[in-house]
Write a protein that holds these residues in place. Sequence first.
Motif, PDB file in Angstrom:
ATOM      1  N   LYS A  66      20.319 -13.335 -13.752  1.00  0.00           N
ATOM      2  CA  LYS A  66      20.677 -13.520 -12.335  1.00  0.00           C
ATOM      3  C   LYS A  66      19.424 -13.551 -11.464  1.00  0.00           C
ATOM      4  O   LYS A  66      19.292 -14.391 -10.565  1.00  0.00           O
ATOM      5  CB  LYS A  66      21.580 -12.367 -11.862  1.00  0.00           C
ATOM      6  CG  LYS A  66      22.986 -12.391 -12.414  1.00  0.00           C
ATOM      7  CD  LYS A  66      23.730 -11.144 -11.930  1.00  0.00           C
ATOM      8  CE  LYS A  66      25.063 -10.983 -12.634  1.00  0.00           C
ATOM      9  NZ  LYS A  66      25.707  -9.699 -12.275  1.00  0.00           N
ATOM     10  N   THR A  67      18.502 -12.634 -11.729  1.00  0.00           N
ATOM     11  CA  THR A  67      17.275 -12.560 -10.940  1.00  0.00           C
ATOM     12  C   THR A  67      16.425 -13.803 -11.144  1.00  0.00           C
ATOM     13  O   THR A  67      15.907 -14.379 -10.173  1.00  0.00           O
ATOM     14  CB  THR A  67      16.480 -11.291 -11.313  1.00  0.00           C
ATOM     15  OG1 THR A  67      17.307 -10.151 -11.116  1.00  0.00           O
ATOM     16  CG2 THR A  67      15.221 -11.159 -10.479  1.00  0.00           C
ATOM     17  N   LEU A  68      16.283 -14.244 -12.397  1.00  0.00           N
ATOM     18  CA  LEU A  68      15.483 -15.428 -12.677  1.00  0.00           C
ATOM     19  C   LEU A  68      16.073 -16.658 -11.989  1.00  0.00           C
ATOM     20  O   LEU A  68      15.345 -17.443 -11.377  1.00  0.00           O
ATOM     21  CB  LEU A  68      15.389 -15.660 -14.192  1.00  0.00           C
ATOM     22  CG  LEU A  68      14.549 -16.870 -14.618  1.00  0.00           C
ATOM     23  CD1 LEU A  68      13.100 -16.712 -14.155  1.00  0.00           C
ATOM     24  CD2 LEU A  68      14.597 -17.037 -16.134  1.00  0.00           C
ATOM     25  N   ARG A  69      17.389 -16.824 -12.062  1.00  0.00           N
ATOM     26  CA  ARG A  69      18.028 -17.984 -11.416  1.00  0.00           C
ATOM     27  C   ARG A  69      17.782 -17.968  -9.908  1.00  0.00           C
ATOM     28  O   ARG A  69      17.484 -19.007  -9.313  1.00  0.00           O
ATOM     29  CB  ARG A  69      19.527 -17.994 -11.711  1.00  0.00           C
ATOM     30  CG  ARG A  69      19.867 -18.288 -13.159  1.00  0.00           C
ATOM     31  CD  ARG A  69      21.355 -18.336 -13.379  1.00  0.00           C
ATOM     32  NE  ARG A  69      21.928 -19.498 -12.720  1.00  0.00           N
ATOM     33  CZ  ARG A  69      23.226 -19.685 -12.510  1.00  0.00           C
ATOM     34  NH1 ARG A  69      24.098 -18.762 -12.895  1.00  0.00           N
ATOM     35  NH2 ARG A  69      23.666 -20.768 -11.932  1.00  0.00           N
ATOM     36  N   THR A  70      17.888 -16.795  -9.305  1.00  0.00           N
ATOM     37  CA  THR A  70      17.673 -16.695  -7.861  1.00  0.00           C
ATOM     38  C   THR A  70      16.222 -16.979  -7.499  1.00  0.00           C
ATOM     39  O   THR A  70      15.942 -17.704  -6.531  1.00  0.00           O
ATOM     40  CB  THR A  70      18.073 -15.287  -7.356  1.00  0.00           C
ATOM     41  OG1 THR A  70      19.415 -15.019  -7.771  1.00  0.00           O
ATOM     42  CG2 THR A  70      17.985 -15.192  -5.854  1.00  0.00           C
ATOM     43  N   PHE A  85      15.458 -25.460 -15.040  1.00  0.00           N
ATOM     44  CA  PHE A  85      15.275 -24.045 -15.354  1.00  0.00           C
ATOM     45  C   PHE A  85      16.588 -23.283 -15.190  1.00  0.00           C
ATOM     46  O   PHE A  85      16.900 -22.387 -15.974  1.00  0.00           O
ATOM     47  CB  PHE A  85      14.189 -23.426 -14.470  1.00  0.00           C
ATOM     48  CG  PHE A  85      12.789 -23.839 -14.834  1.00  0.00           C
ATOM     49  CD1 PHE A  85      12.370 -23.862 -16.156  1.00  0.00           C
ATOM     50  CD2 PHE A  85      11.872 -24.194 -13.862  1.00  0.00           C
ATOM     51  CE1 PHE A  85      11.076 -24.238 -16.503  1.00  0.00           C
ATOM     52  CE2 PHE A  85      10.577 -24.576 -14.193  1.00  0.00           C
ATOM     53  CZ  PHE A  85      10.182 -24.596 -15.518  1.00  0.00           C
ATOM     54  N   ASP A  86      17.360 -23.637 -14.160  1.00  0.00           N
ATOM     55  CA  ASP A  86      18.629 -22.959 -13.929  1.00  0.00           C
ATOM     56  C   ASP A  86      19.589 -23.203 -15.090  1.00  0.00           C
ATOM     57  O   ASP A  86      20.275 -22.286 -15.536  1.00  0.00           O
ATOM     58  CB  ASP A  86      19.252 -23.442 -12.615  1.00  0.00           C
ATOM     59  CG  ASP A  86      20.474 -22.631 -12.235  1.00  0.00           C
ATOM     60  OD1 ASP A  86      20.307 -21.449 -11.889  1.00  0.00           O
ATOM     61  OD2 ASP A  86      21.596 -23.166 -12.300  1.00  0.00           O
ATOM     62  N   GLU A  87      19.610 -24.427 -15.593  1.00  0.00           N
ATOM     63  CA  GLU A  87      20.475 -24.742 -16.735  1.00  0.00           C
ATOM     64  C   GLU A  87      20.035 -23.960 -17.973  1.00  0.00           C
ATOM     65  O   GLU A  87      20.865 -23.444 -18.724  1.00  0.00           O
ATOM     66  CB  GLU A  87      20.430 -26.246 -17.014  1.00  0.00           C
ATOM     67  CG  GLU A  87      21.182 -26.695 -18.256  1.00  0.00           C
ATOM     68  CD  GLU A  87      22.677 -26.396 -18.233  1.00  0.00           C
ATOM     69  OE1 GLU A  87      23.275 -26.327 -19.317  1.00  0.00           O
ATOM     70  OE2 GLU A  87      23.242 -26.208 -17.134  1.00  0.00           O
ATOM     71  N   LEU A  88      18.731 -23.855 -18.190  1.00  0.00           N
ATOM     72  CA  LEU A  88      18.223 -23.063 -19.321  1.00  0.00           C
ATOM     73  C   LEU A  88      18.642 -21.602 -19.183  1.00  0.00           C
ATOM     74  O   LEU A  88      19.046 -20.966 -20.159  1.00  0.00           O
ATOM     75  CB  LEU A  88      16.694 -23.160 -19.391  1.00  0.00           C
ATOM     76  CG  LEU A  88      16.118 -24.483 -19.883  1.00  0.00           C
ATOM     77  CD1 LEU A  88      14.616 -24.531 -19.624  1.00  0.00           C
ATOM     78  CD2 LEU A  88      16.413 -24.701 -21.355  1.00  0.00           C
ATOM     79  N   ALA A  89      18.566 -21.070 -17.972  1.00  0.00           N
ATOM     80  CA  ALA A  89      18.953 -19.672 -17.740  1.00  0.00           C
ATOM     81  C   ALA A  89      20.439 -19.467 -18.005  1.00  0.00           C
ATOM     82  O   ALA A  89      20.843 -18.459 -18.596  1.00  0.00           O
ATOM     83  CB  ALA A  89      18.594 -19.258 -16.308  1.00  0.00           C
TER      84      ALA A  89
END
Length: 199
Positions: A66-70, A85-89
Amino acid sequence: MSLGLHKEDLLALNPDMRAFALVGAFMGFFALMESGINEALGEVLEAKGAKAAIITRNMTFNDKIKTLRTLVHYFITDEQKAAEFDELARRAKKFGEMRNIVAHTAFRGSSKSDGVEFFTMEASSKLRFPETDWSIDEFLKHIDTINAIDDGLRSIESRMSLQRVARALMEKPKGALGGLFGLGAQFTEEEGAGGLGLL
């Protein structure tokens, strides 16, 4: 083939030893991916060493995602790259759910495939025992995907490095010197006035 895991070598093991080898490989490669997520978080936050370790050590895997996506949404200015990057997360999050099954479920060598039978149980509203059986090929496919996600997320470092160079170029010079002697800031200021007038 996943980094030294060969199907023929796995088939040479007895079913229960093979099950332990496959589960151990999955958990090991997942741990490497989680380490990559930790590094990606540290990179975006510009936190290194002990500071990055303390931040990520006290977060659940889902909290890290969640933190990485944000952070990616907020800090990565290239929208296409941010979406990648969001898709990878999000894909990493799905493997986190799979990791929970692998880590917290009893298992044995499968009698139905060449892989592993997990004794899964669900009790959220009804008691269920869904059949969960992964063949060697399924394990190797999962591990290959985990490695691909890991590689993709670790590329945040190069993306952030380029972005920081661009940001430095655009900053106004402090004192006599700045990003390339303030050329980036000067260019953006004078662009509206017809450019720099360079030949």
